[in-house]
Enzyme design. Structure first.
Site, mmCIF file in Angstrom:
data_model
loop_
_atom_site.group_PDB
_atom_site.id
_atom_site.type_symbol
_atom_site.label_atom_id
_atom_site.label_comp_id
_atom_site.label_asym_id
_atom_site.label_seq_id
_atom_site.Cartn_x
_atom_site.Cartn_y
_atom_site.Cartn_z
ATOM 1 N N LYS A 179 0.826 -1.112 -0.184
ATOM 2 C CA LYS A 179 -0.012 0.055 0.112
ATOM 3 C C LYS A 179 0.888 1.188 -0.089
ATOM 4 O O LYS A 179 1.787 1.293 0.816
ATOM 5 C CB LYS A 179 -0.863 0.043 1.214
ATOM 6 C CG LYS A 179 -2.026 1.210 1.368
ATOM 7 C CD LYS A 179 -2.762 1.137 2.506
ATOM 8 C CE LYS A 179 -3.953 2.164 2.727
ATOM 9 N NZ LYS A 179 -4.709 1.823 3.868
ATOM 10 N N SER A 202 -9.967 2.276 3.197
ATOM 11 C CA SER A 202 -8.808 3.202 2.064
ATOM 12 C C SER A 202 -7.706 2.224 1.389
ATOM 13 O O SER A 202 -7.244 2.485 0.537
ATOM 14 C CB SER A 202 -8.075 3.991 3.075
ATOM 15 O OG SER A 202 -7.258 3.219 4.089
ATOM 16 N N SER A 224 -10.190 -0.078 7.292
ATOM 17 C CA SER A 224 -9.600 0.162 5.963
ATOM 18 C C SER A 224 -9.079 -1.265 5.466
ATOM 19 O O SER A 224 -8.666 -1.217 4.257
ATOM 20 C CB SER A 224 -8.727 1.301 5.861
ATOM 21 O OG SER A 224 -9.439 2.655 6.206
#
Length: 494
Positions: free
Chosen positions: A77, A157, A181
């Site tokens: 990420k 997210s 998330s």
């Protein structure tokens, strides 16, 4: 069968038996990534680094003693700082930022021999539930509603991570979870995502959103894969003052598949008004599956649940406004062009106005407001007290003999990109209704795909465990996964 569709466990076993090389696995993933630009999951591709690490992993495997993650291609990420590779947290304010250091979690994966394929899309500074606040544009869910071509959100997210794992672009990915998330995108994409206990994974080198809530975790295709990858990510780190110095069990060895005699709590407060029938049915089916596996089912009460979202949306923006104050155009990242006569105040204002997107600006303003002199006690301190009560609810349930708690992971299946954009932001925040309590209480939580809705989209259930009880939690999750028998994959359209 394409090598990129393998699970981590299957790839590890094939690598150990020398049936496949890490270079072959990595090349299969790089090919899949290049063909999947429509998903916008990978935003910084690093094929040279990937192949170099794959060759090094093959050498380690040849030599014998190689850890479980050695040679496994993964995505990282964009919130994790990676040495020499853009690490922007999906924000224009960090455009061009290439850290000189590696986050602890990505360094541990690297040292375990895992192969970094590139950086994954996300909501800007991890603020969002739909991956629509990214400076790279939306990440897209590989799933579709039947023959409807409407692009769907992969959740947020960690939307890029979820999309990449679901579409077989990588074997696993790192995510972070501040209010859901990891778990919400996992539920939206038919993948597994675990948020460990707060302090289990180091936060060092992960761009901060809300420091008392953020926690990294793996996003994978199966519960076993989550156990393997989590084992390489956790551990004490002296560089992070909140990192816990407690022993790490062998998570994979804990997957006995036996939960006889365990007690599963069903919290009555999670039965929300207007909950879709499909979610209600999924939850009762999941409860029945655990009962059939020998667990005892008990109704429990978590009375302060209804205050969790408001408390979360005071505490998280407050910490965000404090953490994001460092992006001022002085030290790194974007600096606005100034007019003659502009001073330092104008530089701060213009830089932040240009660099931060609307959702980040909204949360910074909320956070600054709740921390301001006249409102600190009314909002921030009250939210902290509510947080303590939410944690106490869980503590009392576990003290009364509950081993894990079963809830829905999300209030719906994946929605269309743009469908929530014009709505009141609070409607978007309601996506976190089942997940934020876990962050407020610092507990481990896992989302497991357990079914499809009437339009063929995946739905997930969430299991919440005791503090430091990831091993037990993963075992219960694997029993649920086996009973649900979820094997659906998205139809390839990209």
């Amino acid at each position: 069968m394409s090598l990129n569709t393998l699970t981590i466990a299957a790839a590890r076993d094939a690598l150990k038996k020398r049936e496949v090389t890490s270079v072959e696995l990595t090349e299969a993933c790089l090919t899949a990534i290049d063909a999947a630009d429509a998903l916008n999951a990978f935003v910084h591709k690093t094929p040279e680094i990937a192949l170099e690490r794959a060759r090094a992993a093959d050498a380690r495997l040849q030599a014998g003693e190689a850890p479980a993650m050695c040679g496994i291609p993964v995505g990282i990420k964009d919130l994790f700082c990676t040495e020499g590779v853009p690490s922007q947290a999906a924000s224009n304010i960090l455009k061009g930022f290439r850290p000189e250091y590696e986050s602890t979690v990505s360094a541990q994966l690297r040292d375990a021999g895992a192969v970094m394929l590139g950086k994954l899309n996300m909501d800007e500074f991890a603020m969002g539930s739909s991956n629509e606040s990214s400076c790279y544009g939306n990440a897209v869910n590989p799933w579709r509603r039947g023959n409807d071509a409407t692009p769907l959100t992969p959740g947020g997210s960690s939307g890029g991570s979820a999309s990449a794992v679901a579409a077989d672009l990588c074997l696993g990915a790192t995510g972070t979870d501040t209010g859901g998330s990891i778990r919400q995108p996992a539920a939206f994409t038919g993948t597994v995502g675990i948020k460990p206990t707060y302090g289990r994974c180091s936060r060092w080198g992960i761009v901060a959103f809300a420091s008392s809530l953020d926690q990294a975790g793996p996003m994978t295709k199966t519960v076993r894969d989550a156990a393997i990858m989590l084992g390489a990510m956790v551990g004490h780190d002296p560089k992070d003052s909140t990192s816990a110095d407690i022993p790490v069990p062998d998570f994979e060895a804990a997957l006995t598949g036996d939960i006889r005699g365990k007690t599963i709590g069903i919290p009555r407060e999670y039965r929300m008004d207007g909950m879709p029938e499909e979610i209600e049915k999924l939850w009762s089916d999941g409860t029945a599956m655990l009962k059939d596996a020998g667990a005892r089912i008990t109704d429990i009460s978590l009375p302060h649940t209804k205050y969790a979202l408001p408390a979360y949306y005071v505490i998280a923006p407050a910490e965000a406004s404090s953490n994001l104050a460092r992006y001022d155009g002085v030290r790194y990242g974007h600096r606005a062009k100034l007019a003659p006569g502009d001073g330092i105040t104008e530089m701060y204002e213009k830089t932040r106005a240009e660099g931060f997107g609307p959702e980040v600006q909204r949360r910074v303003m909320v956070g600054t407001y709740v921390l301001s002199a006249g409102f600190y006690d009314a909002y921030y301190n009250r939210a902290r007290r509510v947080r303590a009560l939410i944690k106490r609810d869980f503590d009392e349930a576990f003290a009364a003999g509950v081993d894990a708690i079963l809830t829905p992971a999300t209030p719906s299946s994946a929605f269309g990109l743009g469908e929530m954009a014009d709505a009141d932001p609070v409607a978007m925040y309601l996506n976190d209704v089942f997940t934020v309590t876990v962050n407020l209480a610092g507990l481990p939580g896992i989302s497991v795909p357990t079914g499809l809705d009437s339009r063929g989209l995946p739905l997930g259930l969430q299991l919440i465990g005791k503090p430091w009880g990831e091993a037990d939690l993963l075992n219960t999750a694997q029993v649920l996964e086996t009973a649900a028998g979820f094997v659906s994959k998205p139809q390839k359209w990209w």
